[in-house]
Design an enzyme around this catalytic site. Structure first.
Site, short mmCIF file in Angstrom:
data_model
loop_
_atom_site.label_atom_id
_atom_site.label_comp_id
_atom_site.label_asym_id
_atom_site.label_seq_id
_atom_site.Cartn_x
_atom_site.Cartn_y
_atom_site.Cartn_z
N PRO A 29 0.84 -1.20 0.00
CA PRO A 29 0.00 0.00 0.00
C PRO A 29 0.88 1.24 0.00
CG PRO A 29 -0.01 -1.06 2.15
CD PRO A 29 0.76 -1.96 1.24
N ALA A 31 0.53 5.50 -0.13
CA ALA A 31 -0.40 6.64 -0.02
C ALA A 31 -0.40 7.43 -1.33
CB ALA A 31 0.02 7.53 1.14
N GLN A 83 -5.44 -1.66 3.97
CA GLN A 83 -4.48 -1.37 5.04
C GLN A 83 -5.07 -0.35 5.99
OE1 GLN A 83 -0.63 0.87 5.03
NE2 GLN A 83 0.19 -1.19 5.19
N CYS A 114 6.03 3.38 8.58
CA CYS A 114 6.19 4.76 8.11
C CYS A 114 7.30 5.48 8.88
CB CYS A 114 4.88 5.52 8.25
SG CYS A 114 5.04 7.22 7.65
N LYS A 156 2.83 -5.26 8.92
CA LYS A 156 4.07 -4.90 8.23
C LYS A 156 4.85 -3.92 9.10
CE LYS A 156 5.83 -2.86 3.96
NZ LYS A 156 5.68 -1.55 3.34
N ASN A 218 10.27 -7.27 1.97
CA ASN A 218 10.04 -6.02 1.25
C ASN A 218 11.32 -5.21 1.25
OD1 ASN A 218 8.54 -2.90 2.12
ND2 ASN A 218 8.53 -3.76 0.08
N GLY A 242 6.81 -2.43 -3.64
CA GLY A 242 6.37 -1.05 -3.51
C GLY A 242 6.85 -0.21 -4.67
N ARG A 243 7.95 0.53 -4.46
CA ARG A 243 8.40 1.51 -5.45
C ARG A 243 8.73 0.91 -6.81
NH1 ARG A 243 13.46 3.80 -2.95
NH2 ARG A 243 13.61 1.65 -2.18
#
Length: 383
Positions: A29, A31, A83, A114, A156, A218, A242-243
């Site tokens: 996930p 944002a 999430q 985060c 996570k 990850n 992710g990225r």
């Protein structure tokens, strides 16, 4: 780089609660990124578990209209993966009760990764697993609220706050003990943010410590080979991407082929990238209306065109696009036959530099303090 072979015979299926995830690939996930439009785009390339952008528990409890709009899933999206962010066990319990009671999701993930200062300074995000008792209370409250509906809860987190304060092994064991269905580790500390390299050896250590539920890895998965190497090197049960998929939703097709032991499809030429970009625009418009959709699309342009020789003037125009007609005009000016650039397979998205993690005063004094950090319930971000 040596190509790593993984065949269906050499791995077991990833199960998240009752759901089999094959290939064992999860969209992280992000944002402002993993909304319904981007998830649909990714799913058109390959199977996996696609998690919506983060929802705050307090906003669910308060029925915030913008949040309820974010909690939208496509008709064929299953399992619907959400999430949820929260720092208060009571708020999390209430939010999960609403979600499962009203059938709004089939899987709930929690993010304690985060590293952003506005989150960690309130004790949220990657700061929170340091408070072991509070962390366990949140996971337990969520699992208890989700259990009657058979909705799995996953967790996570990062390696820790910094190299002096690693929290991931405790976090993994606690989440496992409190009933989480899987854990995922971003193999960086909060102080690293997205800089440097992820240390996959921590994923291997977590896999040794957490033995009864899946452990996902990850960090720095930019190609299908990266995913296979992570599984081979760490023994993890699946990967969280992710990225690496920013501007490259077709990465999920490559991952599906790689985990099935098939040859990877060739990278798309510029014409195919333009088609995907336009499809992305259509899906965003369908969800948010033209104005918001085109503003949202602008941030994706640099990722889609990364490495392609399209010229600075055209790049600027794409980054300021304001309508579908304008987008079509710009697409017509591209060299549709330009091949996919092989040098565009590396890092993309946030990188930045490491830095000291901002924490509440006295945060490190007592890891067993169960008190809810003041004001953190209002914070939200990705990780």
């Amino acid at each position: 780089m040596e190509h790593v072979q993984v065949t269906p015979q050499t791995r077991t299926a990833l199960k998240i609660g009752p759901y089999e995830v094959d290939p064992p690939v999860v969209l992280a996930p992000m944002a402002g990124i993993t909304n319904i439009a981007f998830r649909q785009l990714c799913q058109e390339y390959g199977a996996g578990l696609y998690v919506c952008e983060m929802i705050t528990a307090r906003a669910v409890v308060e029925r915030h209209p913008g949040t309820m709009h974010m909690m939208t899933f496509a008709a064929g999206e299953y399992p619907r993966s959400m999430q949820l962010y929260g720092v208060d066990p009571k708020t999390m319990r209430e939010a999960v009760k609403i979600i499962v009671g009203e059938g709004l999701a089939d899987h709930i993930d929690q993010n304690y990764g985060c590293p952003v200062a506005k989150v960690t300074r309130k004790g949220g995000g990657a700061a929170l697993p340091y408070k072991r008792t509070l962390f366990g209370n949140i996971v337990r409250a969520s699992v208890e609220a989700a259990e009657p509906a058979g909705v799995p809860v996953t967790v996570k987190f990062r390696v820790g706050i910094d190299d002096g304060h690693h929290t991931y092994l405790d976090a993994g064991r606690i989440a496992e003990a409190e009933g989480a269905s899987a854990v995922a580790l971003h193999a960086r500390t909060a102080s690293q943010r997205y800089s440097g390299q992820a240390d996959w050896s921590h994923i291997a250590r977590l896999k040794e410590a957490v033995t009864t539920i899946p452990v996902l890895g990850n960090g720095d998965i930019f190609t299908a080979d990266d995913a296979l190497r992570m599984v081979a090197e760490t023994g993890c049960d699946g990967v969280v991407v992710g990225r690496g998929c920013l501007g490259r939703p077709w990465l999920f097709g490559e991952l599906e082929a790689a985990f099935a032991g098939r040859p990877l499809p060739e990278g798309p030429n510029l014409g195919e990238v333009a088609r995907v970009l336009r499809r992305h625009a259509e899906l965003l418009i369908e969800h948010d209306g033209a104005g918001k959709a085109m503003r949202d699309l602008r941030k994706h342009m640099a990722w889609y065109f990364m490495g392609f020789p399209i010229g600075s003037e055209l790049r600027r125009s794409f980054a300021m696009v304001s309508s579908l007609a304008e987008l079509d005009d710009l697409i017509a000016r591209l060299d549709h036959h330009a091949p996919f650039p092989t040098d565009a397979l590396g890092p993309r998205g946030r990188q930045g530099s490491p830095g000291k993690v901002t924490l509440p005063h006295g945060w490190l004094d007592d890891p067993d303090d169960p008190c809810v950090p003041e004001g953190a319930d209002l914070m939200h971000s990705g990780g």
